[in-house]
Scaffold this active site. Structure first.
Site, mmCIF file in Angstrom:
data_model
loop_
_atom_site.group_PDB
_atom_site.id
_atom_site.type_symbol
_atom_site.label_atom_id
_atom_site.label_comp_id
_atom_site.label_asym_id
_atom_site.label_seq_id
_atom_site.Cartn_x
_atom_site.Cartn_y
_atom_site.Cartn_z
ATOM 1 N N CYS A 258 30.676 33.169 19.407
ATOM 2 C CA CYS A 258 29.752 34.024 20.175
ATOM 3 C C CYS A 258 28.768 34.784 19.293
ATOM 4 C CB CYS A 258 30.541 34.994 21.038
ATOM 5 S SG CYS A 258 31.775 34.176 22.053
ATOM 6 N N HIS B 107 25.770 40.475 23.134
ATOM 7 C CA HIS B 107 26.539 39.358 23.664
ATOM 8 C C HIS B 107 27.218 39.782 24.968
ATOM 9 C CE1 HIS B 107 29.281 36.187 24.257
ATOM 10 N NE2 HIS B 107 30.342 36.803 23.773
ATOM 11 N N ASN C 52 30.512 34.755 30.488
ATOM 12 C CA ASN C 52 30.389 34.729 29.027
ATOM 13 C C ASN C 52 29.974 33.319 28.606
ATOM 14 O OD1 ASN C 52 30.836 34.550 26.266
ATOM 15 N ND2 ASN C 52 32.755 35.687 26.300
HETATM 16 N N1 COA Z 1 43.022 37.751 38.425
HETATM 17 C C1 COA Z 1 43.963 38.611 38.828
HETATM 18 N N2 COA Z 1 44.876 39.149 38.002
HETATM 19 C C2 COA Z 1 44.813 38.813 36.710
HETATM 20 C C3 COA Z 1 43.844 37.919 36.223
HETATM 21 C C4 COA Z 1 42.931 37.374 37.142
HETATM 22 N N3 COA Z 1 41.963 36.518 36.765
HETATM 23 N N4 COA Z 1 44.039 37.763 34.896
HETATM 24 C C5 COA Z 1 45.072 38.539 34.559
HETATM 25 N N5 COA Z 1 45.542 39.171 35.658
HETATM 26 C C6 COA Z 1 46.643 40.130 35.744
HETATM 27 C C7 COA Z 1 47.647 39.965 34.621
HETATM 28 O O1 COA Z 1 48.592 38.984 34.937
HETATM 29 C C8 COA Z 1 48.257 41.353 34.553
HETATM 30 O O2 COA Z 1 49.203 41.482 35.575
HETATM 31 P P1 COA Z 1 50.586 42.290 35.335
HETATM 32 O O3 COA Z 1 50.167 43.674 35.017
HETATM 33 O O4 COA Z 1 51.281 42.131 36.636
HETATM 34 O O5 COA Z 1 51.235 41.592 34.183
HETATM 35 C C9 COA Z 1 47.091 42.267 34.898
HETATM 36 O O6 COA Z 1 46.118 41.447 35.571
HETATM 37 C C10 COA Z 1 46.467 42.915 33.692
HETATM 38 O O7 COA Z 1 46.247 41.917 32.709
HETATM 39 P P2 COA Z 1 45.580 42.270 31.329
HETATM 40 O O8 COA Z 1 45.410 41.029 30.537
HETATM 41 O O9 COA Z 1 46.331 43.407 30.704
HETATM 42 O O10 COA Z 1 44.179 42.787 31.840
HETATM 43 P P3 COA Z 1 43.073 43.583 31.048
HETATM 44 O O11 COA Z 1 42.796 44.848 31.766
HETATM 45 O O12 COA Z 1 43.318 43.620 29.580
HETATM 46 O O13 COA Z 1 41.795 42.649 31.293
HETATM 47 C C11 COA Z 1 40.451 40.987 30.207
HETATM 48 C C12 COA Z 1 41.798 41.314 30.839
HETATM 49 C C13 COA Z 1 40.507 39.562 29.709
HETATM 50 C C14 COA Z 1 39.364 41.137 31.287
HETATM 51 C C15 COA Z 1 40.185 41.983 29.052
HETATM 52 O O14 COA Z 1 41.307 42.045 28.199
HETATM 53 C C16 COA Z 1 38.980 41.589 28.262
HETATM 54 O O15 COA Z 1 37.885 41.584 28.761
HETATM 55 N N6 COA Z 1 39.143 41.270 26.967
HETATM 56 C C17 COA Z 1 38.053 40.803 26.140
HETATM 57 C C18 COA Z 1 37.844 39.352 26.434
HETATM 58 C C19 COA Z 1 36.552 38.832 25.867
HETATM 59 O O16 COA Z 1 35.552 39.462 25.985
HETATM 60 N N7 COA Z 1 36.615 37.642 25.281
HETATM 61 C C20 COA Z 1 35.516 36.964 24.753
HETATM 62 C C21 COA Z 1 35.016 37.605 23.520
HETATM 63 S S1 COA Z 1 33.685 36.725 22.885
#
Ligand code: COA
Length: 323
Positions: free
Chosen positions: A114, A249, A279
């Site tokens: 990215c 980004h 993304n």
């Molecule tokens: N829909 C519904 N629920 C979902 C889900 C989806 N698509 N994906 C995960 N969940 C659930 C999980 O299972 C978890 O449930 P639980 O609490 O019962 O275990 C809950 O949502 C929270 O999951 P978590 O992974 O802790 O969520 P988060 O608040 O950290 O958000 C991201 C997840 C991926 C949105 C966040 O971590 C993020 O944006 N990270 C950066 C990713 C990124 O930008 N990557 C590219 C970089 S170039």
């Protein structure tokens, strides 16, 4: 030394629009979960006849047309990507053929995930500083829908396909990009398949699909994005308010919000498009840049900070001026 300005931009998005409600038909998710955690409402995925390469070529053609630059003024063609349609020939070589660039063009695909587009701008600036032809065509293009694990709802809802491009022109008296970059090798936080993955899963460095530790990536991104922007401003000797726009980004609106807060930026200068694109990795910075140019939010003489971060792990930022 010759500096550079951006003289034209272009982008290409695939035709298939996939909304969050569409995603909820495919995996156990909801519009509410996706939009509140990421800002994404829809993304584009390639349909039949579309690919990373066709998007790269179309974005490059539009940038060249917008710049009014003839193919034989281009001495460098770089495509930032980690989802190239082919390992070889490179997308850059195919653009050389399809856009009629001269055979002495320096053609190369660049993989810094990215951060790749900003890395490619820094490479192009260095090559143009050697002299010779004045222009570089720099493209970011991805087809992330090819590497998404549709059984992993945490990753598959985040990504989209697309391409963006710009033409850099070098001249004496033009400014430097003041680019900064960094790398921190890490295959656990974020990884995607390499060519070995399908042949021998056990020995493969990478899995068959993109995998991610979302929380680790979030922490990484909110650390490096503000820091690298601050370093660019310091190198360039400008204050945050001297910059007309920040093109970050588009990985997650919440990551951008943290950077805006830490740097004390005007949020109106940092508007994104993640709600419509998801993304798109190396393509996200040039797609947003092109949209801002085409809607008149950026014009001649404006200065823009461009910054990316992602798998590798990698990050990079620079300050570019529009001709
Ligand atoms: N829909 C519904 N629920 C979902 C889900 C989806 N698509 N994906 C995960 N969940 C659930 C999980 O299972 C978890 O449930 P639980 O609490 O019962 O275990 C809950 O949502 C929270 O999951 P978590 O992974 O802790 O969520 P988060 O608040 O950290 O958000 C991201 C997840 C991926 C949105 C966040 O971590 C993020 O944006 N990270 C950066 C990713 C990124 O930008 N990557 C590219 C970089 S170039």
């Amino acid at each position: 030394m010759r500096g550079v300005k951006i003289v034209g931009t272009g982008s290409a998005l695939p035709s298939r629009v996939v909304t969050n409600d569409d995603m909820a038909q495919m995996v156990d998710t909801s519009d509410e979960w996706i939009s509140t955690r990421t800002g994404i409402r829809s993304r584009r995925w390639c349909a039949a006849g579309e690919s990373q390469y066709t998007l790269a070529r179309d974005a490059a053609k539009r940038a060249l047309d917008a710049a009014g630059v003839a193919p034989d003024e281009v001495g460098v063609c770089l495509v930032a990507t980690f989802t190239a349609s082919a390992a070889t020939p490179s997308a850059a070589c195919l653009i050389q053929r399809d856009l009629g660039l001269a055979e002495d063009t320096f053609c190369l695909d660049v993989n810094a995930a990215c951060a790749g587009f900003v890395y490619a701008l820094a490479v192009a600036e260095s090559l143009l500083a050697r002299g010779g032809k004045p222009c570089a065509l720099v493209v970011g293009a991805e087809e992330l829908s090819r590497v998404m694990d549709m059984a992993d709802r945490t990753t598959c809802v985040l990504f989209g396909d697309g391409a963006g491009a710009c033409v850099l022109k070098a001249a004496e008296g033009y400014p430097a990009l003041h680019a900064v970059w960094g790398s921190r090798g890490n295959g656990e936080a974020l990884a995607a398949p390499g060519v070995n993955a399908a042949r021998d899963e056990a020995d493969a460095v990478c899995p068959s699909y993109l995998t991610m530790d979302g929380r680790a990536v979030f922490r990484f991104a909110t650390e490096v994005l503000p820091r690298c922007c601050a370093e660019v401003l310091e190198r360039a000797g400008v204050s945050a308010s001297d910059v007309d726009r920040y093109v970050f980004h588009q990985a997650n609106k919440r990551i951008v919000d943290v950077a805006v807060r830490k740097l004390g930026l005007d949020p109106a200068k940092c508007a994104g498009n993640i709600d419509r694109t998801g993304n798109t990795s190396a393509a996200s910075v040039p797609i947003l840049l092109d949209e801002l140019v085409r809607e008149g939010a950026l014009g001649s003489g404006d200065r823009v900070v461009l910054a990316g971060f992602g798998a590798g792990l990698t990050w990079a930022g620079c300050l570019a001026e529009l001709a």
